[in-house]
Design a protein around this motif. Structure first.
Motif, PDB file in Angstrom:
ATOM      1  N   TYR A 123      53.087  24.344 126.432  1.00 53.68           N
ATOM      2  CA  TYR A 123      53.717  25.568 127.355  1.00 53.68           C
ATOM      3  C   TYR A 123      54.832  25.464 127.583  1.00 53.68           C
ATOM      4  O   TYR A 123      55.912  26.182 127.976  1.00 53.68           O
ATOM      5  CB  TYR A 123      53.060  25.031 128.764  1.00 53.68           C
ATOM      6  N   ALA A 124      55.419  24.471 127.369  1.00 51.23           N
ATOM      7  CA  ALA A 124      57.585  24.304 127.491  1.00 51.23           C
ATOM      8  C   ALA A 124      57.647  24.602 126.317  1.00 51.23           C
ATOM      9  O   ALA A 124      58.965  25.235 126.350  1.00 51.23           O
ATOM     10  CB  ALA A 124      57.827  22.462 127.970  1.00 51.23           C
ATOM     11  N   ASN A 125      57.124  24.627 125.028  1.00 52.27           N
ATOM     12  CA  ASN A 125      57.701  25.216 123.770  1.00 52.27           C
ATOM     13  C   ASN A 125      57.757  26.791 123.875  1.00 52.27           C
ATOM     14  O   ASN A 125      58.712  27.142 124.135  1.00 52.27           O
ATOM     15  CB  ASN A 125      57.279  24.570 122.794  1.00 52.27           C
ATOM     16  N   VAL A 126      57.150  27.324 125.249  1.00 50.77           N
ATOM     17  CA  VAL A 126      56.623  28.885 124.477  1.00 50.77           C
ATOM     18  C   VAL A 126      57.886  29.318 126.106  1.00 50.77           C
ATOM     19  O   VAL A 126      57.934  30.579 125.840  1.00 50.77           O
ATOM     20  CB  VAL A 126      55.248  29.140 125.284  1.00 50.77           C
ATOM     21  N   ARG A 127      57.598  28.537 126.969  1.00 53.24           N
ATOM     22  CA  ARG A 127      59.190  28.725 127.924  1.00 53.24           C
ATOM     23  C   ARG A 127      60.332  29.066 127.404  1.00 53.24           C
ATOM     24  O   ARG A 127      60.762  29.922 127.339  1.00 53.24           O
ATOM     25  CB  ARG A 127      58.923  28.162 128.654  1.00 53.24           C
ATOM     26  N   ARG A 128      60.260  28.168 126.069  1.00 53.88           N
ATOM     27  CA  ARG A 128      61.681  28.322 125.658  1.00 53.88           C
ATOM     28  C   ARG A 128      61.556  28.941 125.291  1.00 53.88           C
ATOM     29  O   ARG A 128      62.596  29.622 125.641  1.00 53.88           O
ATOM     30  CB  ARG A 128      61.873  27.525 124.660  1.00 53.88           C
ATOM     31  N   PHE A 129      60.941  29.802 123.762  1.00 53.47           N
ATOM     32  CA  PHE A 129      60.678  31.076 123.392  1.00 53.47           C
ATOM     33  C   PHE A 129      60.969  31.996 124.462  1.00 53.47           C
ATOM     34  O   PHE A 129      62.090  33.045 124.293  1.00 53.47           O
ATOM     35  CB  PHE A 129      60.133  31.264 122.795  1.00 53.47           C
ATOM     36  N   LEU A 130      60.304  32.518 125.325  1.00 53.22           N
ATOM     37  CA  LEU A 130      60.468  33.522 126.125  1.00 53.22           C
ATOM     38  C   LEU A 130      61.577  33.739 126.934  1.00 53.22           C
ATOM     39  O   LEU A 130      62.896  34.635 126.795  1.00 53.22           O
ATOM     40  CB  LEU A 130      59.222  33.369 127.598  1.00 53.22           C
ATOM     41  N   ASN A 131      62.270  32.445 127.234  1.00 52.93           N
ATOM     42  CA  ASN A 131      63.704  32.042 127.698  1.00 52.93           C
ATOM     43  C   ASN A 131      64.653  32.989 127.073  1.00 52.93           C
ATOM     44  O   ASN A 131      65.617  33.016 127.752  1.00 52.93           O
ATOM     45  CB  ASN A 131      63.891  30.677 128.593  1.00 52.93           C
ATOM     46  N   ALA A 132      64.682  32.848 126.325  1.00 53.46           N
ATOM     47  CA  ALA A 132      65.299  32.758 125.330  1.00 53.46           C
ATOM     48  C   ALA A 132      65.604  34.622 124.697  1.00 53.46           C
ATOM     49  O   ALA A 132      65.849  35.114 123.535  1.00 53.46           O
ATOM     50  CB  ALA A 132      65.185  32.204 123.695  1.00 53.46           C
ATOM     51  N   GLY A 133      64.616  34.717 125.282  1.00 59.01           N
ATOM     52  CA  GLY A 133      64.172  36.486 125.112  1.00 59.01           C
ATOM     53  C   GLY A 133      63.190  37.391 123.646  1.00 59.01           C
ATOM     54  O   GLY A 133      62.981  37.708 122.780  1.00 59.01           O
ATOM     55  N   GLN A 134      62.987  35.684 123.201  1.00 59.54           N
ATOM     56  CA  GLN A 134      61.449  36.130 122.223  1.00 59.54           C
ATOM     57  C   GLN A 134      60.079  35.542 122.743  1.00 59.54           C
ATOM     58  O   GLN A 134      59.732  34.975 123.024  1.00 59.54           O
ATOM     59  CB  GLN A 134      62.050  34.391 120.892  1.00 59.54           C
ATOM     60  N   LEU A 135      58.996  36.053 122.103  1.00 60.29           N
ATOM     61  CA  LEU A 135      57.197  35.616 122.063  1.00 60.29           C
ATOM     62  C   LEU A 135      56.994  34.676 120.787  1.00 60.29           C
ATOM     63  O   LEU A 135      58.581  34.115 119.624  1.00 60.29           O
ATOM     64  CB  LEU A 135      56.900  37.193 121.380  1.00 60.29           C
ATOM     65  N   PRO A 136      56.518  33.697 121.533  1.00 57.97           N
ATOM     66  CA  PRO A 136      56.215  32.255 120.587  1.00 57.97           C
ATOM     67  C   PRO A 136      55.442  33.050 119.155  1.00 57.97           C
ATOM     68  O   PRO A 136      54.727  33.675 119.396  1.00 57.97           O
ATOM     69  CB  PRO A 136      55.703  32.362 121.749  1.00 57.97           C
ATOM     70  N   PRO A 137      55.634  31.940 117.956  1.00 55.91           N
ATOM     71  CA  PRO A 137      54.475  32.136 117.100  1.00 55.91           C
ATOM     72  C   PRO A 137      53.258  32.252 117.661  1.00 55.91           C
ATOM     73  O   PRO A 137      53.028  31.558 118.747  1.00 55.91           O
ATOM     74  CB  PRO A 137      55.107  31.146 115.950  1.00 55.91           C
ATOM     75  N   ARG A 138      52.559  32.760 117.011  1.00 51.21           N
ATOM     76  CA  ARG A 138      51.182  32.830 117.271  1.00 51.21           C
ATOM     77  C   ARG A 138      50.478  31.177 117.563  1.00 51.21           C
ATOM     78  O   ARG A 138      50.115  30.740 118.798  1.00 51.21           O
ATOM     79  CB  ARG A 138      49.811  33.017 116.446  1.00 51.21           C
ATOM     80  N   ASP A 139      50.540  30.288 116.825  1.00 49.70           N
ATOM     81  CA  ASP A 139      50.266  29.283 116.640  1.00 49.70           C
ATOM     82  C   ASP A 139      51.195  27.504 117.825  1.00 49.70           C
ATOM     83  O   ASP A 139      51.095  26.746 118.261  1.00 49.70           O
ATOM     84  CB  ASP A 139      50.564  28.784 115.266  1.00 49.70           C
ATOM     85  N   ALA A 140      52.226  28.307 118.180  1.00 50.76           N
ATOM     86  CA  ALA A 140      52.646  27.829 118.709  1.00 50.76           C
ATOM     87  C   ALA A 140      51.640  27.651 120.592  1.00 50.76           C
ATOM     88  O   ALA A 140      52.563  26.772 121.166  1.00 50.76           O
ATOM     89  CB  ALA A 140      54.083  28.149 119.503  1.00 50.76           C
ATOM     90  N   VAL A 141      51.291  28.983 120.097  1.00 48.55           N
ATOM     91  CA  VAL A 141      50.390  28.760 122.049  1.00 48.55           C
ATOM     92  C   VAL A 141      49.064  27.761 121.921  1.00 48.55           C
ATOM     93  O   VAL A 141      48.132  28.723 121.067  1.00 48.55           O
ATOM     94  CB  VAL A 141      50.059  29.887 122.347  1.00 48.55           C
ATOM     95  N   ARG A 142      48.569  27.077 122.385  1.00 48.54           N
ATOM     96  CA  ARG A 142      47.846  26.494 122.390  1.00 48.54           C
ATOM     97  C   ARG A 142      47.389  26.350 123.879  1.00 48.54           C
ATOM     98  O   ARG A 142      48.092  25.850 124.442  1.00 48.54           O
ATOM     99  CB  ARG A 142      47.848  24.778 121.954  1.00 48.54           C
ATOM    100  N   LEU A 143      46.167  26.936 124.008  1.00 45.03           N
ATOM    101  CA  LEU A 143      45.879  27.237 126.037  1.00 45.03           C
ATOM    102  C   LEU A 143      44.983  26.535 126.513  1.00 45.03           C
ATOM    103  O   LEU A 143      45.929  26.160 127.545  1.00 45.03           O
ATOM    104  CB  LEU A 143      44.792  27.759 125.187  1.00 45.03           C
TER     105      LEU A 143
END
Length: 564
Positions: A123-143
């Protein structure tokens, strides 16, 4: 000389074409008159940096994923901060490739078995991507890590056990034909004062890749937050590694906070990354100060970019598996960007009987090492496994949302030699199943020669839940069994509705086909209606992240294309 009448119009046309091409071609940067060669080069470099960047490469375009209900998708485009030391032109973050759990027919596979997961780093890693204006890689998202990031008000009365187990069933928000089953495990709370003495080793990566503001400076600030929580009976050692590993501070009482802070402040980054040597030295230090009835844990702070000595994934994981037998757990704290090895961080913590968190902000550091310190350090149950047997009279098909890399074989459930996840004091674990009620049309067409009616058995039970765990002292596992009621809740709890919103968002980021037609607006409405008592503002922050993701639409692909 007079040209042939046929040649004259051809030459005129050719001349006109050249003139038009010259006028339409982009101008090359010109050096101002009177500039020196050095000034000219500087001006050209400045002009070049201001020119539009080229389109996304094909590899980045393939990472585009659908979020909104409309035919718009979002693209992940790796970006790096090239103003900082250690910048790499080509980001090389590493994530474990995950395949979404398949739909299962209850008639063929009635039992689902998996290990719990209390990590929240995704979650924190996904947040880092979004706050940087980017979408996370698919495999960075673990539901499951997105869902489990949030605190929930689950029933916690455990009747002498280390945790309580409950369930809730609602109509699936993104598919009215299915039901969403939530399994909840709530561990008993334990205050910091009630924790046994702690023997901690701070293992810090001080290699060159950590020489950036998201690296070592963030690590130092994070560890100093934890130092303030130490008690006199706690002890801390500090081990670092770069080209080699060394002990910066031998095991020191928690009462000597100034000495510990000074050792942390004096760290500097540079050199290679002998991570394996650092891990070995940290375990050695932990064993020297081992507390028989206390907390023995290494906190590894790194970007996971090991490049000296043992650096392959399998060997590092095997090392952590061997070392955990000494009674020392391994928690991994992820830092940094571009070269971040998330796969290693998550799997090392799993192999080392610890937990994994990603620290993208100092607020996240405070959450993990101050507000949730008891759950980060203190384990209340080990090797926790869940097994669900679905009743064919109630359920025809199901799919488990998340936990892709926590799947176990059916026979592993009763095998105490098979490792599983740990749960800390006060932690909440959520698992979600999407199920198709018996008699309803599901994802898989029925077979022609299969009996059309499901056998009737305990019709009031949706499923039978089994849970195995070991106490903190080890030994033979304990078994908890209970039925799961088939009654659908008309007014689901705010916790279940919010967890459903997070699960929908995770599926949208991963481009799964099961949430088609349920876009960002629907996810936002579901989350906003379930904010409840948001004590720390985490649910409000989630709403903002969904809004950020919604703003990153890219119409290059349709929703259908993105999930094929």
């Amino acid at each position: 000389m007079t040209l042939h009448p046929v040649v004259q119009p051809l030459l005129a046309g050719f001349t006109l074409t050249l003139l038009l091409a010259a006028c339409s071609a982009p101008e090359s940067p010109q050096a101002p008159a009177g500039n020196s060669p050095a000034e000219t080069q500087a001006e050209l470099a400045k002009t070049k940096s201001e020119m539009p960047s080229p389109p996304l490469a094909a590899a980045a375009a393939k990472r585009m994923m659908a979020l909104p209900a409309s035919a718009e998708v979002m693209a992940y485009a790796p970006q790096a901060d090239n103003s900082l030391p250690g910048y790499r032109d080509v980001p090389r973050e590493q994530y474990q490739a995950l395949t979404d759990n398949p739909v299962q027919l209850v008639s063929e596979q009635p039992v689902s078995t998996f290990s719990i997961d209390v990590d929240t780093g995704s979650y924190a890693n996904v947040r880092r991507f979004l706050n940087a204006g980017q979408l996370p890689p698919r495999d960075a998202v673990r539901l499951e890590e997105l869902v489990n990031y949030f605190p929930y008000d689950y029933p916690s009365r455990a009747d002498g056990r280390p945790f309580a187990v409950s369930s809730e069933l609602m109509t699936t928000p993104w598919n009215p034909q299915t039901r969403l089953l939530r399994l909840a495990v709530a561990a008993q709370e334990q205050g910091l004062a009630a924790l046994p003495p702690a023997n901690l080793v701070f293992l810090v990566d001080v290699s060159g890749s950590m020489d950036r503001r998201e690296g070592l400076p963030m690590v130092q600030a994070t560890l100093k937050l934890l130092v303030e929580q130490l008690r006199a009976e706690d002890r801390v050692a500090l081990v670092t590694y770069a080209g080699d590993a060394r002990v910066v501070l031998a095991s020191t009482p928690g009462s000597e906070k100034a000495r510990i802070r000074t050792a942390i402040d004096q760290l500097s980054a540079g050199g290679g990354t002998a991570g394996a040597s650092g891990i070995q030295l940290a375990y050695q230090q932990a064993r020297q100060s081992l507390l028989k009835d206390g907390i023995n844990r290494i906190l590894l702070a790194t970007d996971g970019d090991f490049n000296v000595g043992i650096s392959d994934f399998a060997s590092l994981k095997a090392m952590a598996e061997r070392e955990r037998r000494s009674g020392v757990s391994l928690t991994t704290l992820g830092f940094g960007v571009d070269n971040y090895n998330e796969q290693l961080m998550e799997q090392l913590a799993d192999a080392g009987d610890g937990n994994y968190a990603y620290i993208d902000t100092l607020q996240e550091a405070r959450k993990v090492l101050v507000e949730q310190l008891a759950s980060t350090l203190s384990v209340v149950a080990r090797d926790v496994k869940l097994q669900v047997e679905f009743n064919p009279a109630q359920v025809s098909q199901y799919r488990l949302l998340g936990y892709e890399n926590r799947q176990l074989k059916r026979e592993d459930f009763n095998n105490d030699q098979v490792d599983a996840g740990e749960i800390g004091a006060g932690q909440r674990v959520t698992a979600l199943y999407e199920i198709v009620p018996a008699g309803q049309k599901g994802w898989i067409e029925p077979l022609r020669y299969q009996a059309s009616e499901s056998p009737a058995s305990n019709s009031g039970e949706l499923a039978w839940l089994r849970l195995r765990y070991k106490t903190v002292t080890g030994g033979q596992s304990q078994l908890i069994e209970q039925p799961l009621p088939a009654q659908v809740v008309v007014q689901p709890s705010a916790d279940l509705r919010f967890a459903a919103a997070v699960a929908a968002f995770a599926q949208q980021l991963r481009g799964e086909r099961y949430t088609q037609g349920f876009g960002a607006d629907a996810t936002l409405a579901l989350a906003r209606g379930a904010l409840a008592d948001d004590r720390f503002g985490l649910r409000h922050e989630f709403v903002q992240l969904v809004e950020l993701a919604q703003s990153l639409h890219n119409p290059a692909l349709s929703t259908q294309d993105a999930v094929q």
